[in-house]
Design a protein around this motif. Structure first.
Motif, PDB file in Angstrom:
ATOM      1  N   THR A 125    -108.233  30.570 -32.893  1.00  0.00           N
ATOM      2  CA  THR A 125    -108.029  31.991 -32.552  1.00  0.00           C
ATOM      3  C   THR A 125    -108.677  32.899 -33.588  1.00  0.00           C
ATOM      4  OG1 THR A 125    -105.940  31.460 -31.454  1.00  0.00           O
ATOM      5  CG2 THR A 125    -106.281  33.749 -32.112  1.00  0.00           C
ATOM      6  N   ILE A 126    -108.511  32.565 -34.857  1.00  0.00           N
ATOM      7  CA  ILE A 126    -109.116  33.376 -35.916  1.00  0.00           C
ATOM      8  C   ILE A 126    -110.634  33.303 -35.842  1.00  0.00           C
ATOM      9  CG2 ILE A 126    -109.369  33.564 -38.410  1.00  0.00           C
ATOM     10  CD1 ILE A 126    -106.448  32.674 -38.636  1.00  0.00           C
ATOM     11  N   ASP A 127    -111.182  32.132 -35.523  1.00  0.00           N
ATOM     12  CA  ASP A 127    -112.636  32.022 -35.365  1.00  0.00           C
ATOM     13  C   ASP A 127    -113.124  32.935 -34.235  1.00  0.00           C
ATOM     14  OD1 ASP A 127    -112.883  30.231 -37.430  1.00  0.00           O
ATOM     15  OD2 ASP A 127    -112.755  28.445 -36.154  1.00  0.00           O
ATOM     16  N   SER A 128    -112.397  32.969 -33.130  1.00  0.00           N
ATOM     17  CA  SER A 128    -112.775  33.841 -32.006  1.00  0.00           C
ATOM     18  C   SER A 128    -112.683  35.311 -32.418  1.00  0.00           C
ATOM     19  CB  SER A 128    -111.874  33.575 -30.801  1.00  0.00           C
ATOM     20  OG  SER A 128    -111.988  32.235 -30.370  1.00  0.00           O
ATOM     21  N   GLN A 129    -111.621  35.661 -33.124  1.00  0.00           N
ATOM     22  CA  GLN A 129    -111.479  37.041 -33.580  1.00  0.00           C
ATOM     23  C   GLN A 129    -112.592  37.414 -34.553  1.00  0.00           C
ATOM     24  OE1 GLN A 129    -107.549  37.133 -35.233  1.00  0.00           O
ATOM     25  NE2 GLN A 129    -106.524  37.258 -33.224  1.00  0.00           N
ATOM     26  N   THR A 200    -115.466  49.425 -44.161  1.00  0.00           N
ATOM     27  CA  THR A 200    -114.470  48.951 -43.197  1.00  0.00           C
ATOM     28  C   THR A 200    -114.820  47.554 -42.695  1.00  0.00           C
ATOM     29  OG1 THR A 200    -114.028  51.238 -42.504  1.00  0.00           O
ATOM     30  CG2 THR A 200    -113.320  49.472 -41.027  1.00  0.00           C
ATOM     31  N   GLN A 201    -116.094  47.330 -42.453  1.00  0.00           N
ATOM     32  CA  GLN A 201    -116.517  46.017 -41.972  1.00  0.00           C
ATOM     33  C   GLN A 201    -116.298  44.933 -43.030  1.00  0.00           C
ATOM     34  OE1 GLN A 201    -120.577  46.647 -40.785  1.00  0.00           O
ATOM     35  NE2 GLN A 201    -120.020  47.837 -38.954  1.00  0.00           N
ATOM     36  N   MET A 205    -113.913  41.717 -42.586  1.00  0.00           N
ATOM     37  CA  MET A 205    -114.376  40.338 -42.763  1.00  0.00           C
ATOM     38  C   MET A 205    -113.560  39.621 -43.849  1.00  0.00           C
ATOM     39  SD  MET A 205    -116.469  39.971 -40.421  1.00  0.00           S
ATOM     40  CE  MET A 205    -116.837  38.285 -40.859  1.00  0.00           C
ATOM     41  N   GLU A 206    -113.217  40.345 -44.902  1.00  0.00           N
ATOM     42  CA  GLU A 206    -112.372  39.724 -45.940  1.00  0.00           C
ATOM     43  C   GLU A 206    -111.012  39.344 -45.370  1.00  0.00           C
ATOM     44  OE1 GLU A 206    -112.182  42.450 -49.130  1.00  0.00           O
ATOM     45  OE2 GLU A 206    -114.240  42.084 -49.833  1.00  0.00           O
ATOM     46  N   ARG A 207    -110.429  40.239 -44.562  1.00  0.00           N
ATOM     47  CA  ARG A 207    -109.143  39.927 -43.941  1.00  0.00           C
ATOM     48  C   ARG A 207    -109.266  38.728 -43.021  1.00  0.00           C
ATOM     49  NH1 ARG A 207    -108.600  44.245 -41.698  1.00  0.00           N
ATOM     50  NH2 ARG A 207    -108.989  43.724 -39.503  1.00  0.00           N
ATOM     51  N   LYS A 214    -105.908  30.828 -44.823  1.00  0.00           N
ATOM     52  CA  LYS A 214    -104.484  30.506 -44.654  1.00  0.00           C
ATOM     53  C   LYS A 214    -104.282  29.536 -43.504  1.00  0.00           C
ATOM     54  CE  LYS A 214     -99.919  32.555 -43.885  1.00  0.00           C
ATOM     55  NZ  LYS A 214     -99.618  31.611 -42.805  1.00  0.00           N
ATOM     56  N   ALA A 215    -104.978  29.783 -42.390  1.00  0.00           N
ATOM     57  CA  ALA A 215    -104.840  28.889 -41.235  1.00  0.00           C
ATOM     58  C   ALA A 215    -105.335  27.489 -41.569  1.00  0.00           C
ATOM     59  CB  ALA A 215    -105.596  29.459 -40.044  1.00  0.00           C
TER      60      ALA A 215
END
Length: 434
Positions: A125-129, A200-201, A205-207, A214-215
């Motif tokens: 999911t994180i990869d897709s986001q 912002t970008q 990306m850091e987030r 974490k995942a």
């Protein structure tokens, strides 16, 4: 002339007098027999049975007796891994031989498998986001580029119009110069917008990277949990299941060992695989006996399950701090843990066996000994009752050291003499009551 009294009364014949004398003689004999029989009866009734013991010469020993449990000096303990919500589904049989690599404990892995699936889903999911965020960033970047180009074009056009001020009216020239300033401002605003978008970008990306890290850590942790669901034997040996201290047993009894279906906690000692080549006995010493102990003292061990053999051991560790155990009802029991290494081995010995131990404090050979029960007090001094045939004589003695069962006699007795284990007068009184 004096009267002469007749020797025979009137009315009595010679034969009747003879019969009377014979009857009197029989009565006297019967009375004498009854008295003799009564005397003998009383003599027999007055015979008192008193337990006696022989004064012997032998070794005098002072020992401390206690109980303990057989343990292995070197053993591998199987500990529950650092995994939440552990439940045992498979457990090796206690006392069973096990080979290196065989399963000792297996935990329920269903929950950890579900957790791993969820963590992998989170990573995807994180990869897709991340892909979506990067696409949005590209669109914004392209729009920012177009806006910058438009602002630069407007600035150049304003400059061009301002350059015509020499050939146009003064009003038109001033207007053109104002347009140039406005174009400069719009270009600066577009630049600030672009910088804001870039910041912002970068934050986005850091987030996303932090979420991904974490995942991934969660996935690795779930994989680690899953890999610890099966614990195998690190070496050959015999499995010894350990007590589950979180299971309530009968009051006053030891906790039962772990079994299939029990829940374990992180670091719980579930089983051990002992090295049977070197064994010890774990002891608990009373507080009053602690001061008598020294390292290196000899210990005699008798294992309950092996009554036909006595094992030698040597005391090699005594805890300097007392251990306090709660017995319920506000009662506590204080003792000093100690260990003694068993000298020699026996294939029948197994860890967990209960045993009794005698710790030798002092030993003196060739001592004159009597039982503790044979010593009494006469005139405030130690004495004994010495048997002499059917009679007993009080004799004062000089005593030395004593233990729970025997006393050393320094003077007053000889080897082989018989002494009573009970006061003869008290024994007689007891027998009369019977």
């Amino acid at each position: 002339m004096s009267e002469i009294k007749p020797k025979i009364r009137i009315g009595m014949t010679e034969s009747s007098i003879r019969r009377k004398r014979i009857l009197m003689a029989v009565v006297v004999i019967a009375c004498a027999g009854g008295a003799y029989a009564a005397y003998n009866y009383n003599q027999k009734a007055s015979v008192v049975e008193v337990p006696v013991a022989k004064v012997r010469r032998g070794e005098f020993r002072i020992v401390v007796r206690t109980r303990g449990e057989i343990r292995s000096v070197n053993s591998t303990t199987i500990l529950a891994p650092q995994v939440p919500e552990l439940r045992i589904v498979t457990l090796a049989e206690s006392g069973k031989m096990i080979r290196k690599g065989e399963v000792v404990v297996e935990f329920d892995a269903a929950q950890q498998e579900q957790n791993l699936l969820e963590r992998n889903t989170s990573v995807r999911t994180i990869d897709s986001q991340t892909v979506q965020t990067q696409a949005s960033h590209r669109i914004v970047t392209e729009l920012d580029g177009m806006n910058k180009m438009t602002a630069e074009y407007n600035l150049e056009r304003s400059k061009l119009e301002a350059s015509k001020a020499e050939v146009v009216s003064e009003i038109e020239g001033a207007k053109s110069r104002i347009d140039v300033g406005i174009s400069h401002g719009e270009l600066g605003q577009v630049g600030q917008t672009i910088n804001t978008h870039k910041a912002t970008q970068r934050a986005d990306m850091e987030r996303m990277e932090q979420n991904k890290d974490k995942a991934v850590r969660d996935v690795n942790r779930a994989k680690g949990y899953l890999s610890n669901m099966v614990l195998r034997a690190p070496s050959d040996g015999i499995v010894n299941l350990l007590p589950n201290f979180r299971t309530q047993g009968n009051w006053g009894s030891s906790p039962p060992p772990f079994k299939e279906g029990d829940r374990a906690w992180t670091g719980a000692a579930i089983a051990e695989i002992p090295d049977l080549s070197e064994l010890r006995i774990d002891l608990k010493l009373e507080e009053v006996d602690r001061g008598k102990m020294e390292l290196g003292q000899k210990v005699k061990v008798r294992v309950d399950a092996i009554p036909d053999r006595e094992f030698d051991a040597k005391l090699d560790w005594i805890s300097p701090i007392a251990s306090v155990q709660w017995r319920g009802g506000g009662m506590t029991e204080k003792s000093f843990p100690a260990r003694a290494t068993i000298i020699g081995n026996d294939k029948r010995l197994r860890p967990g066996m209960s045993a009794s131990a005698e710790i030798l404090i002092e030993s003196n050979a060739n001592q004159l000994l009597i039982p503790t029960r044979a010593s009494f007090s006469s005139q405030g001094k130690p004495s004994v009752y010495v048997q002499n045939g059917q009679n007993f004589t009080v004799r004062l003695i000089e005593v030395g050291k004593r233990n729970d069962n025997e006393i050393v006699v320094l003077n007053g007795l000889k080897e082989g003499e018989a002494v009573t284990l009970e006061n003869p007068a008290e024994a007689a009184r007891k027998q009369k009551k019977l």
